[in-house]
Design a protein around this motif. Structure first.
Motif, short mmCIF file in Angstrom:
data_model
loop_
_atom_site.label_atom_id
_atom_site.label_comp_id
_atom_site.label_asym_id
_atom_site.label_seq_id
_atom_site.Cartn_x
_atom_site.Cartn_y
_atom_site.Cartn_z
N LYS A 119 46.00 50.84 34.35
CA LYS A 119 46.99 52.16 34.91
C LYS A 119 46.60 53.20 35.49
O LYS A 119 46.62 53.72 36.66
N GLU A 120 45.15 53.43 35.27
CA GLU A 120 44.21 54.18 35.81
C GLU A 120 43.68 54.02 37.25
O GLU A 120 43.45 54.92 38.10
N PHE A 121 43.70 52.57 37.47
CA PHE A 121 43.25 52.17 38.91
C PHE A 121 44.23 51.03 39.34
O PHE A 121 44.06 50.05 39.07
N PRO A 122 45.36 51.53 39.71
CA PRO A 122 46.39 50.81 40.28
C PRO A 122 46.24 49.84 41.51
O PRO A 122 46.70 48.85 41.94
N HIS A 123 45.15 50.26 42.24
CA HIS A 123 44.62 49.38 43.28
C HIS A 123 43.82 48.16 43.13
O HIS A 123 43.39 47.43 43.75
N THR A 124 43.20 48.09 41.96
CA THR A 124 42.28 47.26 41.57
C THR A 124 43.19 46.06 40.72
O THR A 124 44.09 46.38 39.98
N LYS A 125 42.79 44.74 40.79
CA LYS A 125 43.68 43.65 40.44
C LYS A 125 42.66 43.36 38.88
O LYS A 125 41.53 43.45 38.83
N PHE A 126 43.72 43.12 38.02
CA PHE A 126 43.00 42.56 36.69
C PHE A 126 43.47 41.30 36.23
O PHE A 126 44.64 41.08 36.34
N MET A 127 42.72 40.88 35.34
CA MET A 127 43.19 39.43 34.83
C MET A 127 42.83 39.63 33.32
O MET A 127 41.74 39.99 33.24
N ILE A 128 43.54 39.11 32.59
CA ILE A 128 43.31 39.30 31.10
C ILE A 128 43.42 37.76 30.44
O ILE A 128 44.64 36.99 30.70
N ILE A 129 42.74 37.19 29.54
CA ILE A 129 42.55 36.03 29.25
C ILE A 129 43.06 35.98 27.69
O ILE A 129 42.39 36.80 26.91
N ASP A 130 44.26 35.35 27.24
CA ASP A 130 44.66 35.07 26.01
C ASP A 130 45.68 36.12 25.59
O ASP A 130 46.00 36.28 24.39
N ASP A 131 46.05 37.20 26.39
CA ASP A 131 46.97 38.08 25.92
C ASP A 131 47.79 38.43 27.12
O ASP A 131 47.53 38.29 28.35
#
Length: 345
Positions: A119-131
Motif C-alpha cells: 500500500k505504501e508503494f503502489p507502483h511496485t509489484k509484489f509477489m507473496i507465496i502461500d497466502d
C-alpha cells in the motif's frame, strides 16, 4: 548466511542477449541489445522468511526460481534473508525504495508485511507465496498441498500396513512434525491424514509442532519423541527445523517423508518420498510475466492439474504395486473423484 544489517543484500546481476523470443517482442520492435538492456534493468528482490536459504526446501526453491530468471531472462536479482519476523517490513520496504520492479515475499508469515508495504508503494509489484494478499499490485501464489499430502500419506499408510520396508514395526503408528500451525503447513498434514486413513483407517498418527522453521535441533527432538512412541514413518512439514526430523529418522533406522522439494538426497535410504510444491516454477513464471508486462494481480493456484504440486519418485525398495496404487489415486484427484480435505481431523 545473512549479515545482521537490514541493508546487507546478496546481489547478482547478469547481462544476456537473445531475450527477444522469451519476451515475445518482434524483431521490428526491439533489437537483441535493447531487449537485454530491458531485462538487465528489471530488478527483482527476494525476501526469505526466517527459515533461510539453507532450508533445502521452501526458501531454497524460491531462490532457485530467482536464479533461473537471472540466468535465462537476464534480470537483475537480489536476495536478503530474514532472521526474525521483525525483518519483513524493513526488508520489503528497502527493495521498494531502491526502485525494484518486483519484490517477492516467501511465506504465509509475511502476509501482513506485504499488505502494509504494498500500500505504501503502489507502483511496485509484489509477489507473496502461500497466502492471499489483496491489492492491485500484489500477485498471490497458493498451492493445493492437501493433494500431494494425500499421496504421500497413502504411500506411507500402505508401506506401514503391508510392512513393505525393513524396520517397519507392528505398532501401526506414523508421525508428523509440523513447523507452525498455519494453513500452508496444515493443508499438507490434512491431506496426509486422509491418505493414510483411506488405506488404513486404524492407523495411529502422532502430530507435533516445533513452533519454528529454522531450528533442526527442535525438529530432531520432536521426531525422537514420536519414534519413542513407535512411529516408524515421519512426515516433516517444518522447513529448516524438519531437517532434524530426517536426521532423527536416519539415526533410528526408521523412515522420513520430505516436504516442498525432493529431499531424498539428504538421506537416500531414509527419505522414502517427498511432497513437492512448485515454488521454483511459480517464482520464475511470475518474474517472467513481470518482465513481459503481463503480470496480473490476484491469486494464482497451483495443483496436480497444472503440475504445481506432486509426489517425488518413491525409493526403489517400495513395491511397484504400492506405487501403482498411489498413482491411481493421483489420477482420481486430478479427475475430481478424490477431493482431499484441507483441515486436520
Amino acid at each position: 548466511m545473512r549479515k545482521s544489517s537490514a541493508l546487507a543484500l546478496i546481489t547478482t546481476t547478469i547481462f544476456t542477449g537473445g531475450l527477444l523470443a522469451a519476451c515475445g517482442t518482434s524483431p521490428a520492435a526491439s533489437s537483441p541489445g535493447s531487449s537485454s538492456a530491458k531485462a538487465k534493468s528489471y530488478k527483482v528482490g527476494l525476501v526469505t522468511d526466517t527459515g533461510g536459504l539453507n532450508d533445502h526446501g521452501f526458501n531454497h526453491l524460491a531462490y532457485l526460481g530467482l536464479m533461473q530468471a537471472k540466468n535465462q531472462l537476464g534480470v537483475t536479482t537480489s536476495v536478503v534473508q530474514s532472521e526474525t519476523e521483525s525483518d519483513y517490513v524493513p526488508f520489503l520496504t528497502n527493495y521498494a525504495k531502491q526502485g525494484y520492479n518486483l519484490v517477492i515475499a516467501v511465506g504465509f508469515l509475511m502476509a501482513q508485511a506485504v499488505q502494509q508495504v504494498s500500500k505504501e508503494f503502489p507502483h511496485t509489484k509484489f509477489m507473496i507465496i502461500d497466502d492471499e494478499v489483496p491489492g492491485p499490485n500484489v500477485t498471490s501464489s497458493l498451492f493445493e498441498t492437501q493433494q500431494c499430502g494425500y499421496l504421500v500419506g497413502e504411500l506411507a499408510g500402505l508401506v506401514q500396513k503391508d510392512h513393505a520396508l525393513p524396520h517397519i514395526n507392528s505398532y501401526n503408528t506414523l508421525g508428523v512434525v509440523g513447523g507452525e500451525s498455519i494453513p500452508p503447513v496444515n493443508t499438507y498434514i490434512a491431506g496426509f491424514y486422509a491418505g493414510v486413513h483411506a488405506v488404513d483407517p486404524s492407523a495411529k498418527i502422532l502430530l507435533k509442532y516445533t513452533n519454528d522453521f529454522n531450528n533442526p535441533n527442535n525438529g530432531q527432538t520432536y521426531a525422537q519423541s514420536e519414534i519413542a512412541q513407535h512411529a516408524d514413518i515421519i512426515f516433516q512439514v517444518a522447513g529448516g527445523s524438519g531437517l532434524g526430523v530426517i536426521t532423527a529418522a536416519k539415526q533410528a533406522h526408521v523412515y522420513a517423508i520430505g516436504v516442498d522439494a525432493n529431499q531424498n538426497y539428504l538421506a537416500p535410504n531414509t527419505v522414502i518420498t517427498s511432497a513437492e510444491k512448485g515454488i521454483q516454477v511459480a517464482t520464475f513464471d511470475t518474474i517472467k510475466d513481470g518482465l513481459q508486462g503481463t503480470l496480473k494481480p490476484g491469486v494464482q493456484y497451483y495443483s496436480l492439474s497444472n503440475n504445481g504440486v506432486g509426489m517425488a519418485p518413491p525409493i526403489s525398495a517400495i513395491p511397484a504395486s504400492i506405487v501403482q496404487q498411489v498413482l491411481q489415486s493421483e489420477k482420481a484427484i486430478r479427475s475430481g473423484k478424490i477431493v482431499p480435505p484441507t483441515t486436520i481431523p
